[in-house]
Design a protein around this motif. Structure first.
Motif, PDB file in Angstrom:
ATOM      1  N   ALA A   5       0.814  -1.220   0.000  1.00  0.00           N
ATOM      2  CA  ALA A   5       0.000   0.000   0.000  1.00  0.00           C
ATOM      3  C   ALA A   5       0.845   1.267   0.000  1.00  0.00           C
ATOM      4  CB  ALA A   5      -0.943  -0.001   1.215  1.00  0.00           C
ATOM      5  N   ASP A   6       2.156   1.113  -0.114  1.00  0.00           N
ATOM      6  CA  ASP A   6       3.034   2.280  -0.189  1.00  0.00           C
ATOM      7  C   ASP A   6       3.046   2.755  -1.645  1.00  0.00           C
ATOM      8  OD1 ASP A   6       4.865   4.250   0.172  1.00  0.00           O
ATOM      9  OD2 ASP A   6       6.340   3.013   1.208  1.00  0.00           O
ATOM     10  N   ILE A   7       2.037   3.531  -1.990  1.00  0.00           N
ATOM     11  CA  ILE A   7       1.825   3.944  -3.376  1.00  0.00           C
ATOM     12  C   ILE A   7       3.023   4.715  -3.934  1.00  0.00           C
ATOM     13  CG2 ILE A   7       0.414   5.424  -4.879  1.00  0.00           C
ATOM     14  CD1 ILE A   7      -1.007   2.887  -4.137  1.00  0.00           C
ATOM     15  N   TYR A   8       3.618   5.587  -3.112  1.00  0.00           N
ATOM     16  CA  TYR A   8       4.672   6.471  -3.610  1.00  0.00           C
ATOM     17  C   TYR A   8       6.066   5.837  -3.538  1.00  0.00           C
ATOM     18  CZ  TYR A   8       0.763   9.640  -3.011  1.00  0.00           C
ATOM     19  OH  TYR A   8      -0.470  10.216  -3.080  1.00  0.00           O
ATOM     20  N   GLY A   9       6.189   4.732  -2.812  1.00  0.00           N
ATOM     21  CA  GLY A   9       7.497   4.072  -2.717  1.00  0.00           C
ATOM     22  C   GLY A   9       7.356   2.573  -2.633  1.00  0.00           C
ATOM     23  N   LEU A  41       0.329  -7.951  -4.601  1.00  0.00           N
ATOM     24  CA  LEU A  41      -0.075  -6.868  -5.499  1.00  0.00           C
ATOM     25  C   LEU A  41       0.600  -5.579  -5.047  1.00  0.00           C
ATOM     26  CD1 LEU A  41      -3.855  -7.230  -6.447  1.00  0.00           C
ATOM     27  CD2 LEU A  41      -1.862  -7.442  -7.932  1.00  0.00           C
ATOM     28  N   SER A  42       1.047  -4.792  -6.029  1.00  0.00           N
ATOM     29  CA  SER A  42       1.741  -3.544  -5.744  1.00  0.00           C
ATOM     30  C   SER A  42       1.550  -2.596  -6.904  1.00  0.00           C
ATOM     31  CB  SER A  42       3.234  -3.809  -5.511  1.00  0.00           C
ATOM     32  OG  SER A  42       3.966  -2.592  -5.489  1.00  0.00           O
ATOM     33  N   ILE A  43       1.515  -1.297  -6.619  1.00  0.00           N
ATOM     34  CA  ILE A  43       1.430  -0.316  -7.702  1.00  0.00           C
ATOM     35  C   ILE A  43       2.681  -0.381  -8.565  1.00  0.00           C
ATOM     36  CG2 ILE A  43       2.512   1.641  -6.523  1.00  0.00           C
ATOM     37  CD1 ILE A  43      -0.729   1.763  -8.616  1.00  0.00           C
ATOM     38  N   VAL A  71       5.364   8.217  -9.038  1.00  0.00           N
ATOM     39  CA  VAL A  71       3.911   8.299  -8.889  1.00  0.00           C
ATOM     40  C   VAL A  71       3.587   9.643  -8.246  1.00  0.00           C
ATOM     41  CG1 VAL A  71       1.872   7.267  -7.850  1.00  0.00           C
ATOM     42  CG2 VAL A  71       3.725   5.808  -8.676  1.00  0.00           C
ATOM     43  N   ILE A  72       3.034  10.554  -9.043  1.00  0.00           N
ATOM     44  CA  ILE A  72       2.742  11.901  -8.541  1.00  0.00           C
ATOM     45  C   ILE A  72       1.226  12.068  -8.544  1.00  0.00           C
ATOM     46  CG2 ILE A  72       3.289  14.363  -8.798  1.00  0.00           C
ATOM     47  CD1 ILE A  72       5.643  13.526 -10.578  1.00  0.00           C
ATOM     48  N   ALA A 111      -4.590   8.117  -5.322  1.00  0.00           N
ATOM     49  CA  ALA A 111      -3.917   7.020  -4.628  1.00  0.00           C
ATOM     50  C   ALA A 111      -4.927   6.076  -3.990  1.00  0.00           C
ATOM     51  CB  ALA A 111      -2.964   7.576  -3.570  1.00  0.00           C
ATOM     52  N   SER A 112      -5.968   6.648  -3.402  1.00  0.00           N
ATOM     53  CA  SER A 112      -7.000   5.832  -2.750  1.00  0.00           C
ATOM     54  C   SER A 112      -7.750   4.983  -3.776  1.00  0.00           C
ATOM     55  CB  SER A 112      -7.989   6.731  -1.995  1.00  0.00           C
ATOM     56  OG  SER A 112      -7.331   7.444  -0.975  1.00  0.00           O
TER      57      SER A 112
END
Length: 380
Positions: free
Chosen positions: A139-143, A179-181, A191-192, A198-199
């Motif tokens: 769930a760490d979308i930005y990293g 699963l991961s972004i 990812v900006i 993000a949600s």
């Protein structure tokens, strides 16, 4: 010594019921007391559904009876939780359980860089080694780091047809469904996104995926206490949370905030315990030596202060970092101190989950009608 029931009742009058402000006898929380020689059995009913309230009540009863009645008394405490029915609310944001998923564990940290993702990855593979069916949501979308740690950076989730609907099939590695972004972005792509984007991405990975039968789903949350955390806890019912910290004061200050977030009244997710990562440094050539680089037993003392379980400590060892970088979590090693450390940690986590499920009702996804109460600033 003969123990009198009146003496036990009088002793219990010193204990305040969690969340009520009245003593245990006055509030009617004491349902029954049975005495057999030096054995005392007490039946208690409380309304606070938190794991911390239950444990605090048990400890206080033991202490007060030993102090006020008989110090050698053998005491059995039966605590029943009867949470009051929730009042209906309007415009609720309410999540739903995931079909087939038995336990959902959020892994959080107040501060970045404490090894939360490393602990999560090794906890996941250890659970799989023990025979459990495991899922892991990054769930760490930005990293996102799980694709690297599981050596699946070039993999892509496939589409499968489930009951006429197209669903994502999680990537599987070392017996863990993942699963991961990171599977949907290029390695050099940042990812900006603002919070709502993000949600939305998280919700797609949660509800548009076919996870199948899962005993434990681990959620690797980003550092801090922000929008992603609320989105996850609104989306689905979290069984419990782990907080990872190093022994360092700077990390402990933020870990305390992480625990406070889950214990907030509007969230109320049971904290299964605190994990101390990088507890001490052990060089490979001197395996018996311990060097406390970041301080000694800081997370353990924090767990005691906050009255939450201390789940274990993981040493700072070069092979853990190397294993994560090459995509083979260190817990996959056999007959090593690292494998033993993660096995002990995993056993503690499973034990806390079992205890939590026995003593508390299932967690509900949090319901938020306004943003009041989700801010550190109170509106006047």
């Amino acid at each position: 010594m003969k123990i009198e029931k009146k003496a036990v009742l009088k002793a219990l009058e010193h204990i305040t019921v969690p969340g009520e402000g009245r003593n245990m006898v006055e509030s009617g929380a004491v349902k029954n007391i049975q005495i057999f020689g030096d054995e005392v059995e007490v039946d208690i009913t409380i309304n606070n559904p938190s794991l911390q309230a239950r444990k605090k009540t048990e400890v206080e009863i033991l202490k007060i009876i030993h102090k006020e009645v008989y110090e050698k008394a053998k005491i059995k405490i039966n605590i029943k939780v009867e949470a009051p029915p929730a009042k209906p609310k309007t415009n609720e944001i309410k999540g739903k359980p995931l079909p087939g998923v038995q336990n959902i564990i959020a892994v959080a940290s107040g501060k970045g860089g404490v090894g939360k993702s490393t602990v999560t990855a090794n906890l996941a593979v250890t659970l799989a080694k023990m025979g459990f069916k495991v899922g892991l949501l990054d769930a760490d979308i930005y990293g996102p780091s799980m694709p690297i740690m599981f050596d699946v950076t070039h993999e892509k989730p496939l589409a499968v047809n489930i009951d006429g609907k197209s669903k994502m099939k999680p990537v599987e590695s070392y017996g863990v469904k993942l699963l991961s972004i990171g599977f949907f972005t290029e390695p050099n792509q940042a990812v900006i996104w603002r919070g709502p984007m993000a949600s939305k991405a998280l919700n797609q990975m949660i509800f548009d995926a076919h996870w199948g039968e899962i005993d434990f789903m681990l959620i690797d949350l980003p550092p801090g206490t922000g929008d992603i955390h609320l989105s996850i806890m609104q989306a689905m019912p979290i069984t419990g949370a782990l907080v990872v910290s190093t022994p360092q004061e700077v990390a402990l200050a933020d870990a305390k905030k992480g625990v406070a977030m889950f214990q907030q009244e509007s969230i109320n997710v049971p904290v299964l315990g605190i994990v101390e990562n990088m507890a001490y440094f052990t060089p490979a050539e001197l395996p018996e030596n311990k060097y406390y680089i970041f301080g000694k037993e800081g997370a353990k003392h924090l767990a005691e202060d906050l009255e939450v379980p201390f789940l274990g400590e993981i040493p700072l060892v070069q092979s853990i970092r190397e294993a994560g970088d090459v995509g083979r979590p260190a817990a996959m090693q056999t007959n090593t101190p690292i494998e033993s450390a993660f096995e002990e940690l995993t056993k503690s986590v499973v034990q806390e989950v079992v205890s939590r499920n026995k003593s508390l009702p299932p967690t509900e996804a949090i319901k938020i009608t306004t943003m009041a109460g989700c801010s550190a600033v109170k509106k006047k």
